[in-house]
Design a protein around this motif. Structure first.
Motif, PDB file in Angstrom:
ATOM      1  N   ARG A 142      31.298  31.116  41.530  1.00 38.00           N
ATOM      2  CA  ARG A 142      31.789  30.163  42.331  1.00 38.00           C
ATOM      3  C   ARG A 142      33.333  30.475  41.953  1.00 38.00           C
ATOM      4  N   HIS A 143      33.754  30.260  40.743  1.00 40.20           N
ATOM      5  CA  HIS A 143      35.350  30.616  40.714  1.00 40.20           C
ATOM      6  C   HIS A 143      35.837  31.882  41.541  1.00 40.20           C
ATOM      7  N   GLU A 144      35.157  32.915  40.948  1.00 39.32           N
ATOM      8  CA  GLU A 144      35.576  34.326  41.353  1.00 39.32           C
ATOM      9  C   GLU A 144      35.572  34.554  43.071  1.00 39.32           C
ATOM     10  N   LEU A 145      34.901  33.801  43.760  1.00 43.02           N
ATOM     11  CA  LEU A 145      34.575  33.753  45.216  1.00 43.02           C
ATOM     12  C   LEU A 145      35.813  32.776  45.730  1.00 43.02           C
ATOM     13  N   HIS A 146      36.046  31.703  45.108  1.00 44.07           N
ATOM     14  CA  HIS A 146      37.215  30.799  45.377  1.00 44.07           C
ATOM     15  C   HIS A 146      38.472  31.511  45.314  1.00 44.07           C
ATOM     16  N   PHE A 147      38.529  32.325  43.963  1.00 44.56           N
ATOM     17  CA  PHE A 147      39.827  33.180  44.063  1.00 44.56           C
ATOM     18  C   PHE A 147      39.896  34.510  45.071  1.00 44.56           C
ATOM     19  N   LEU A 148      38.876  35.116  45.385  1.00 47.15           N
ATOM     20  CA  LEU A 148      38.929  36.088  46.571  1.00 47.15           C
ATOM     21  C   LEU A 148      39.143  35.424  47.748  1.00 47.15           C
ATOM     22  N   ASP A 149      38.645  34.398  48.079  1.00 48.52           N
ATOM     23  CA  ASP A 149      39.007  33.688  49.272  1.00 48.52           C
ATOM     24  C   ASP A 149      40.508  33.363  49.267  1.00 48.52           C
ATOM     25  N   GLY A 150      41.228  32.968  48.179  1.00 47.55           N
ATOM     26  CA  GLY A 150      42.472  32.726  48.357  1.00 47.55           C
ATOM     27  C   GLY A 150      43.344  34.005  48.432  1.00 47.55           C
ATOM     28  N   LEU A 151      42.791  35.332  47.889  1.00 46.71           N
ATOM     29  CA  LEU A 151      43.385  36.286  48.292  1.00 46.71           C
ATOM     30  C   LEU A 151      43.325  36.813  49.697  1.00 46.71           C
ATOM     31  N   SER A 152      42.096  36.548  50.208  1.00 40.21           N
ATOM     32  CA  SER A 152      42.013  37.087  51.554  1.00 40.21           C
ATOM     33  C   SER A 152      42.998  36.193  52.578  1.00 40.21           C
ATOM     34  N   LYS A 153      43.149  34.942  52.184  1.00 43.63           N
ATOM     35  CA  LYS A 153      44.185  34.163  52.927  1.00 43.63           C
ATOM     36  C   LYS A 153      45.460  34.506  52.729  1.00 43.63           C
ATOM     37  N   THR A 154      45.980  35.169  51.647  1.00 39.78           N
ATOM     38  CA  THR A 154      47.295  35.317  51.186  1.00 39.78           C
ATOM     39  C   THR A 154      47.758  36.904  51.617  1.00 39.78           C
ATOM     40  N   TYR A 155      46.838  37.825  51.350  1.00 42.97           N
ATOM     41  CA  TYR A 155      47.246  39.044  51.550  1.00 42.97           C
ATOM     42  C   TYR A 155      46.397  39.873  52.587  1.00 42.97           C
ATOM     43  N   ARG A 156      47.181  40.958  53.211  1.00 40.00           N
ATOM     44  CA  ARG A 156      46.726  41.566  54.448  1.00 40.00           C
ATOM     45  C   ARG A 156      45.481  42.370  53.855  1.00 40.00           C
ATOM     46  N   ASP A 157      45.660  42.977  52.716  1.00 40.60           N
ATOM     47  CA  ASP A 157      44.412  43.930  52.102  1.00 40.60           C
ATOM     48  C   ASP A 157      44.170  43.246  50.685  1.00 40.60           C
ATOM     49  N   PRO A 158      43.329  42.174  50.750  1.00 38.70           N
ATOM     50  CA  PRO A 158      42.887  41.400  49.517  1.00 38.70           C
ATOM     51  C   PRO A 158      42.238  42.342  48.281  1.00 38.70           C
ATOM     52  N   ALA A 159      41.521  43.611  48.842  1.00 37.72           N
ATOM     53  CA  ALA A 159      40.858  44.291  47.941  1.00 37.72           C
ATOM     54  C   ALA A 159      42.133  45.106  47.137  1.00 37.72           C
ATOM     55  N   LYS A 160      42.934  45.758  47.807  1.00 34.80           N
ATOM     56  CA  LYS A 160      44.151  46.095  47.429  1.00 34.80           C
ATOM     57  C   LYS A 160      44.893  45.219  46.394  1.00 34.80           C
ATOM     58  N   ALA A 161      45.055  44.054  46.943  1.00 33.65           N
ATOM     59  CA  ALA A 161      45.994  43.201  46.015  1.00 33.65           C
ATOM     60  C   ALA A 161      45.091  42.759  44.561  1.00 33.65           C
ATOM     61  N   ARG A 162      43.790  42.632  44.857  1.00 33.20           N
ATOM     62  CA  ARG A 162      43.037  42.693  43.618  1.00 33.20           C
ATOM     63  C   ARG A 162      43.084  43.755  42.595  1.00 33.20           C
ATOM     64  N   ARG A 163      42.985  44.994  43.192  1.00 33.15           N
ATOM     65  CA  ARG A 163      43.310  46.089  42.178  1.00 33.15           C
ATOM     66  C   ARG A 163      44.590  46.335  41.749  1.00 33.15           C
ATOM     67  N   ASP A 164      45.420  46.159  42.206  1.00 33.10           N
ATOM     68  CA  ASP A 164      46.848  46.123  41.803  1.00 33.10           C
ATOM     69  C   ASP A 164      47.177  45.031  40.748  1.00 33.10           C
ATOM     70  N   TRP A 165      46.576  43.766  40.861  1.00 36.42           N
ATOM     71  CA  TRP A 165      46.833  42.755  40.155  1.00 36.42           C
ATOM     72  C   TRP A 165      46.086  43.122  38.817  1.00 36.42           C
ATOM     73  N   ILE A 166      45.028  43.843  38.808  1.00 37.53           N
ATOM     74  CA  ILE A 166      44.292  44.212  37.544  1.00 37.53           C
ATOM     75  C   ILE A 166      44.990  45.214  36.751  1.00 37.53           C
TER      76      ILE A 166
END
Length: 577
Positions: free
Chosen positions: A391-415
């Motif tokens: 649930r917390h992971e989905l909540h975080f991914l939902d925040g990324l999708s609302k913030t960045y144009r490419d949430p998958a790339k934003a997550r990879r770069d964050w990691i």
């Protein structure tokens, strides 16, 4: 019989902040003893002296309640101490049913009062004792000065309730009195029945039916002793410890023998000669007679479980298991067969050995069941934590999708940034420049921001906290997974121990058949004995006493069964139809 400790003890001293007369004026602290003494004597306002059946004092040299309270107050102040409430009040009450049948009388009440003070180690303290008859139940009030008149030390109230509860139980058994609403008395009766091996003999088949039928019938009726039941808990101990005097007596009898012991057989023999059984409890070793217990190191400090195992080169569990298996194989020699007393002694010990086997098997089964229960609970816990993390992971991914144009790339770069700088420094870098891991949604215009950009910035404010919650949930899941792996290992070990025990029994794993054989052998051996044979036997006094007791019970039950059979025949009843 029962006890009561006053919830609000008489207050002997008051703090400066509670002075009623203002600064510099001291409160009359003697009222703590004085008012309670007048109440007990019936001289307080609203009471009469008719309520007093008898009264006694201890270490006061006066029977006047006012003079006694003054002496007790003076004693509490005579020497420096930090005791804020020196006045101690408790009550011993008797069952009205005992009074109606004439079991309660003043002489007996005075004896019990003396024993109560001695049990609480208050026999040297000043005390007022009043017996009242204003209720339907006779009762005794004790007003005791906790300050010792000679040493000036205050008596410690630690475990006062447990000590009085044990005292009431002991007195009730000694004087044959009732203990109203006392669950402990029923537990003690059940324990006595559980430890009585002769109960099994009582069910010996004399009518030609199989013993399994008797055991099934007893179990269906709820009369099967706990030591024959699979649900028996082998680690249950009495709630009461041996008293200091009993421990000192045990040290005199057994301390030297324990030091000279060359193996676990010697330890068991030394303790058996004192009427005690050696038993493992937790990480240590205790000795018990079924009614009380004490750690074996209390008898001799050099005889702890680890110390004995190191000295003997054998751990206690291995010895006990080997002893149990040896008892199952039986002892069949010509000397035993030719000596009736020795044959009865061996048969009795073999039956007790079967009990040890039952305890070993049930202990192993209990461990397996316990480990399975623990594993099941941790599996459920791990499943719930995984769902929580998801649930917390989905909540975080939902925040990324609302913030960045490419949430998958934003997550990879964050990691990747976490790996380079560490998660704390990476979080600070992203907080300073959100677009370091990718372009945000929307655009900034000269005259303002698009709605998508404003929404992205609002989402970014909570993005860090969402990510922290997810990371904490992930770490928690990993910890629970490690615990789960540990419980898998513990369950596997418990199953291996159980299987090893069953394999060690070999052909004798049919415990009910073995029980039938041992009961028959003991029954036949006791049938050939007489009291004179036991008295003249060349064996220890303890074993003679045990055999004599077993023989008396054996004969009593034979006569009782004979009378019951005669009565059944006269009434035309078959007890097992």
């Amino acid at each position: 019989m029962r006890y009561k400790i006053s919830r609000r003890q008489p207050a002997a001293f008051r703090q400066l902040s509670l002075y009623l007369s203002g600064p510099g004026k001291e409160v009359d602290r003697s009222k703590a003893f004085d008012e309670t003494a007048l109440y007990l004597s019936g001289e307080a306002e609203g009471h009469t002296t008719d309520r007093v059946l008898w009264m006694q004092t201890r270490n006061l040299h006066t029977t006047d309640p006012r003079a006694a309270s003054a002496i007790m107050e003076a004693t509490s102040r005579a020497k420096p101490n930090r005791c804020k409430k020196p006045a101690y009040h408790f009550i011993l009450a008797f069952d009205p049913e005992d009074d109606k049948v004439g079991k309660i009388n003043p002489d007996m009440m005075k004896e019990i009062a003396d024993k109560a003070l001695t049990r609480l180690e208050l026999q040297e303290h000043q005390a007022l004792i009043y017996a009242h008859q204003d209720k339907e139940h006779p009762h005794i009030h004790f007003l005791v000065n906790r300050i010792h008149p000679d040493t000036g030390k205050a008596w410690n109230r630690h475990n006062e309730g447990r000590r009085l509860l044990e005292f009431c139980g002991d007195i009730a058994r000694e004087y044959d009195l009732n203990i109203p609403h006392d669950r402990n008395r029923k537990q003690e009766k059940d324990k006595d029945k559980e430890l009585d091996l002769d109960f099994a003999e009582e069910q010996l088949p004399e009518y030609g039916f199989d013993i399994e039928q008797v055991i099934d019938r007893l179990e269906a009726d709820g009369k099967l002793p706990d030591w024959l039941a699979v649900a028996n808990d082998p680690y249950k101990l009495p709630t009461r410890r041996f008293s200091k005097d009993q421990v000192l007596a045990l040290r005199e009898k057994a301390s030297d023998g324990l030091l000279r012991a060359a193996g676990w057989d010697d330890v068991s023999r030394v303790m058996r000669n004192t009427g005690l059984k050696v038993q493992k409890h937790g990480q240590g070793l205790v000795v018990t007679d079924g009614k009380a217990y004490i750690g074996i190191s209390a008898i001799n400090r050099k005889c702890s479980l680890k110390g004995l195992e190191k000295r003997f080169g054998q751990d206690f569990d291995t010895w006990r298991r080997a002893k149990a298996v040896g008892a199952v194989t039986g002892i069949e020699t010509e000397r035993v067969k030719s000596n009736r007393v020795l044959a009865a002694d061996v048969a009795d010990m073999e039956l007790r050995g079967v009990q040890m086997v039952f305890e070993e098997v049930h202990s192993a089964e209990w461990h397996v069941d316990m480990r399975e229960g623990h594993l099941a609970r941790h599996e459920q816990r791990h499943k719930r934590q995984q769902e929580h993390e998801k649930r917390h992971e989905l909540h975080f991914l939902d925040g990324l999708s609302k913030t960045y144009r490419d949430p998958a790339k934003a997550r990879r770069d964050w990691i990747k940034l976490d790996a380079e700088l560490g998660w704390e420094r990476a979080a600070l870098r992203i907080q300073e420049n959100p677009q370091i891991i990718g372009p945000m949604r929307g655009v900034e215009l000269v005259g303002g921001k698009t709605p998508d950009r404003r929404a992205a910035e609002r989402s970014f404010r909570y993005l860090q906290s969402r990510r922290m919650k997810w990371l904490k949930a992930r770490d928690r899941t990993q910890l629970i997974a490690q615990d789960l792996e540990k419980h898998h290992s513990l369950l596997a070990q418990a199953k291996r121990d159980y299987r090893r025990l069953i394999d060690s029994l070999g052909q004798n794993h049919d415990m009910m058949e073995l029980l039938r054989e041992k009961i028959r052998r003991r029954y036949a051996a006791l049938d050939r004995l007489t009291p004179k044979m036991i008295r003249e036997a060349d064996m220890s006094e303890d074993r003679r006493t045990e055999l004599d007791k077993a023989l008396r019970k054996h004969n009593e039950r034979k006569r009782a069964r004979s009378r019951q059979r005669q009565l059944d025949r006269e009434m035309g009843i078959d007890p097992f139809v």
